[in-house]
Write a protein that holds these residues in place. Structure first.
Motif, PDB file in Angstrom:
ATOM      1  N   ALA A   1       1.079  -1.390  -0.083  1.00  0.00           N
ATOM      2  CA  ALA A   1       0.260  -0.220  -0.176  1.00  0.00           C
ATOM      3  C   ALA A   1       0.924   1.475  -0.016  1.00  0.00           C
ATOM      4  CB  ALA A   1      -0.548  -0.095   1.103  1.00  0.00           C
ATOM      5  N   PRO A   2       0.822   2.084  -1.038  1.00  0.00           N
ATOM      6  CA  PRO A   2       1.716   3.134  -0.911  1.00  0.00           C
ATOM      7  C   PRO A   2       1.612   4.237  -0.382  1.00  0.00           C
ATOM      8  CG  PRO A   2       0.158   2.987  -3.158  1.00  0.00           C
ATOM      9  CD  PRO A   2      -0.090   1.923  -2.400  1.00  0.00           C
ATOM     10  N   SER A   3       0.535   3.935   0.164  1.00  0.00           N
ATOM     11  CA  SER A   3       0.291   5.389   1.655  1.00  0.00           C
ATOM     12  C   SER A   3      -1.109   4.434   2.659  1.00  0.00           C
ATOM     13  CB  SER A   3      -0.467   6.492   1.548  1.00  0.00           C
ATOM     14  OG  SER A   3      -0.632   7.466   2.216  1.00  0.00           O
ATOM     15  N   ALA A   4      -0.978   5.350   4.091  1.00  0.00           N
ATOM     16  CA  ALA A   4      -2.554   4.961   4.826  1.00  0.00           C
ATOM     17  C   ALA A   4      -3.041   6.241   5.081  1.00  0.00           C
ATOM     18  CB  ALA A   4      -1.775   4.694   6.347  1.00  0.00           C
ATOM     19  N   ASN A   5      -2.472   7.419   4.635  1.00  0.00           N
ATOM     20  CA  ASN A   5      -3.022   8.716   5.201  1.00  0.00           C
ATOM     21  C   ASN A   5      -3.565   9.095   3.804  1.00  0.00           C
ATOM     22  OD1 ASN A   5      -1.686   9.057   8.013  1.00  0.00           O
ATOM     23  ND2 ASN A   5       0.698   9.553   6.584  1.00  0.00           N
TER      24      ASN A   5
ATOM     25  N   SER B   1      -8.748  -3.811   4.772  1.00  0.00           N
ATOM     26  CA  SER B   1      -8.005  -3.588   5.815  1.00  0.00           C
ATOM     27  C   SER B   1      -6.848  -2.890   5.429  1.00  0.00           C
ATOM     28  CB  SER B   1      -7.995  -4.209   6.886  1.00  0.00           C
ATOM     29  OG  SER B   1      -9.102  -5.168   7.023  1.00  0.00           O
ATOM     30  N   LEU B   2      -6.630  -1.349   6.136  1.00  0.00           N
ATOM     31  CA  LEU B   2      -5.215  -0.788   4.813  1.00  0.00           C
ATOM     32  C   LEU B   2      -4.554  -0.311   6.940  1.00  0.00           C
ATOM     33  CD1 LEU B   2      -3.699   1.093   3.251  1.00  0.00           C
ATOM     34  CD2 LEU B   2      -5.049   2.764   3.492  1.00  0.00           C
ATOM     35  N   ASP B   3      -3.660  -0.600   6.838  1.00  0.00           N
ATOM     36  CA  ASP B   3      -3.230  -0.855   8.202  1.00  0.00           C
ATOM     37  C   ASP B   3      -1.863  -0.102   7.539  1.00  0.00           C
ATOM     38  OD1 ASP B   3      -4.884  -2.820   9.146  1.00  0.00           O
ATOM     39  OD2 ASP B   3      -3.131  -4.885   9.178  1.00  0.00           O
TER      40      ASP B   3
ATOM     41  N   THR C   1      18.009  -8.449  18.844  1.00  0.00           N
ATOM     42  CA  THR C   1      18.550  -7.434  18.278  1.00  0.00           C
ATOM     43  C   THR C   1      17.799  -6.261  18.700  1.00  0.00           C
ATOM     44  OG1 THR C   1      16.729  -8.116  16.537  1.00  0.00           O
ATOM     45  CG2 THR C   1      19.282  -8.621  16.211  1.00  0.00           C
ATOM     46  N   ALA C   2      16.123  -6.586  19.367  1.00  0.00           N
ATOM     47  CA  ALA C   2      15.527  -5.307  19.443  1.00  0.00           C
ATOM     48  C   ALA C   2      15.429  -4.499  18.148  1.00  0.00           C
ATOM     49  CB  ALA C   2      15.764  -4.638  20.911  1.00  0.00           C
ATOM     50  N   LYS C   3      15.378  -4.442  16.546  1.00  0.00           N
ATOM     51  CA  LYS C   3      15.235  -3.487  15.955  1.00  0.00           C
ATOM     52  C   LYS C   3      13.702  -3.330  15.384  1.00  0.00           C
ATOM     53  CE  LYS C   3      19.406  -4.869  13.811  1.00  0.00           C
ATOM     54  NZ  LYS C   3      19.924  -5.327  12.708  1.00  0.00           N
ATOM     55  N   ARG C   4      13.653  -2.682  15.422  1.00  0.00           N
ATOM     56  CA  ARG C   4      12.196  -1.425  14.617  1.00  0.00           C
ATOM     57  C   ARG C   4      12.157  -1.711  13.087  1.00  0.00           C
ATOM     58  NH1 ARG C   4       9.636   0.725  19.547  1.00  0.00           N
ATOM     59  NH2 ARG C   4      10.525   0.371  21.079  1.00  0.00           N
ATOM     60  N   ALA C   5      11.031  -1.962  12.923  1.00  0.00           N
ATOM     61  CA  ALA C   5      10.804  -1.453  11.177  1.00  0.00           C
ATOM     62  C   ALA C   5       9.219  -1.136  11.010  1.00  0.00           C
ATOM     63  CB  ALA C   5      10.822  -3.074  10.625  1.00  0.00           C
ATOM     64  N   SER C   6       8.481  -0.024   9.706  1.00  0.00           N
ATOM     65  CA  SER C   6       7.684  -0.137  10.173  1.00  0.00           C
ATOM     66  C   SER C   6       6.931  -0.159   7.791  1.00  0.00           C
ATOM     67  CB  SER C   6       7.545   1.376  10.633  1.00  0.00           C
ATOM     68  OG  SER C   6       8.315   2.245   9.733  1.00  0.00           O
ATOM     69  N   TRP C   7       6.343   0.041   8.450  1.00  0.00           N
ATOM     70  CA  TRP C   7       5.577  -0.073   7.071  1.00  0.00           C
ATOM     71  C   TRP C   7       3.687  -0.443   7.096  1.00  0.00           C
ATOM     72  CZ3 TRP C   7       6.781  -4.131   9.202  1.00  0.00           C
ATOM     73  CH2 TRP C   7       5.748  -5.243   9.170  1.00  0.00           C
ATOM     74  N   THR C   8       3.818   0.392   5.576  1.00  0.00           N
ATOM     75  CA  THR C   8       2.077   0.113   5.214  1.00  0.00           C
ATOM     76  C   THR C   8       1.661  -1.255   4.365  1.00  0.00           C
ATOM     77  OG1 THR C   8       1.878   3.002   5.484  1.00  0.00           O
ATOM     78  CG2 THR C   8       0.340   1.729   4.576  1.00  0.00           C
ATOM     79  N   GLU C   9       0.319  -2.039   4.595  1.00  0.00           N
ATOM     80  CA  GLU C   9       0.124  -2.713   3.801  1.00  0.00           C
ATOM     81  C   GLU C   9      -1.647  -3.277   3.340  1.00  0.00           C
ATOM     82  OE1 GLU C   9       1.504  -5.980   5.851  1.00  0.00           O
ATOM     83  OE2 GLU C   9      -0.577  -7.140   6.284  1.00  0.00           O
TER      84      GLU C   9
END
Length: 221
Positions: free
Chosen positions: A14-18, A139-141, A151-159
């Motif tokens: 998904a290109p964007s959630a906003n 559903s847009l997440d 490792t306790a790393k983080r990531a973010s994305w939209t799908e």
């Protein structure tokens, strides 16, 4: 109480959630008369697996999720095509024995522990026919993932997910898929949020599900 259902869905990039101007008008799809917004939900899920990710390796997931209409423990087991068997148990502080037992053939007795926390801001739309029946849920997440391993790393994305209603014709997914692809919206490369979280945080890229993974579903509940 244990509840079991078949979940049939497809995931998309998904290109964007906003800004959702990229989302096509799905009322052009045969059978869909309207698209009804259902508002926002804040979902918070902790995924459990063994230290060597045996559930992920068998294309299964186990999570404890709060928020939304189906808060609880969810064990998802692979089936053919776009479907999975989802076993739900009400919320509790520890892994329910019923789900631990169902996962035993895949964990082979190894201890289950939290591996990833995934929080999602979800915007939901119902795809509805001319008589008001829900055919599918879109559903847009907006997803934020945090590894709970070393490792306790983080990531973010939209799908985006399109999930078929239980009594709806599976052909609808193909028709919606055609409409989305015509607008350049591609299928997601990862089979699940957990797989993508493990890959993007660098904690499970070498242990993602094998395409030849077992697809036998446990039927005992």
């Amino acid at each position: 109480m244990t509840y079991t259902k078949r979940e049939t869905e497809r995931k998309y990039e998904a290109p964007s959630a906003n800004d959702t101007s990229w989302l096509p008008d799905l009322t052009c799809v045969d059978g869909i008369a309207s698209v009804v917004g259902k508002g926002l939900d804040e979902l918070d899920a902790v995924y459990y697996d063994t230290d060597d990710l045996r559930l992920v390796g068998a294309s299964a997931t186990l999570r404890r999720r709060t928020g939304g209409a189906d808060a609880g423990w969810h064990l998802k087991l692979p089936m053919s095509g776009d479907s999975r068997e989802e076993v739900q148990v009400p919320l509790s502080d520890t892994v329910p024995d019923a789900l631990r037992d169902l996962a035993l053939s895949r964990t082979r007795g190894a201890e289950l522990r939290p591996v990833v926390r995934i929080r999602s801001t979800r915007s939901t739309r119902h795809l509805v026919d001319s008589e008001g029946a829900v055919l599918a849920e879109l559903s847009l997440d907006k997803v934020r993932a945090e590894s709970l391993l070393a490792t306790a790393k983080r990531a973010s994305w939209t799908e985006m997910e399109v999930e078929l209603a239980e009594e709806a014709d599976p052909l609808l997914l193909d028709l919606v898929d055609d409409a989305l692809r015509s607008k350049g919206i591609d299928r997601a490369s990862s089979p699940s949020k957990l797989s993508r979280a493990l890959e993007e945080t660098g904690t499970g890229a070498s242990r993602l599900p094998d395409a030849r993974a077992e697809t036998v579903v446990d039927t005992a509940t």
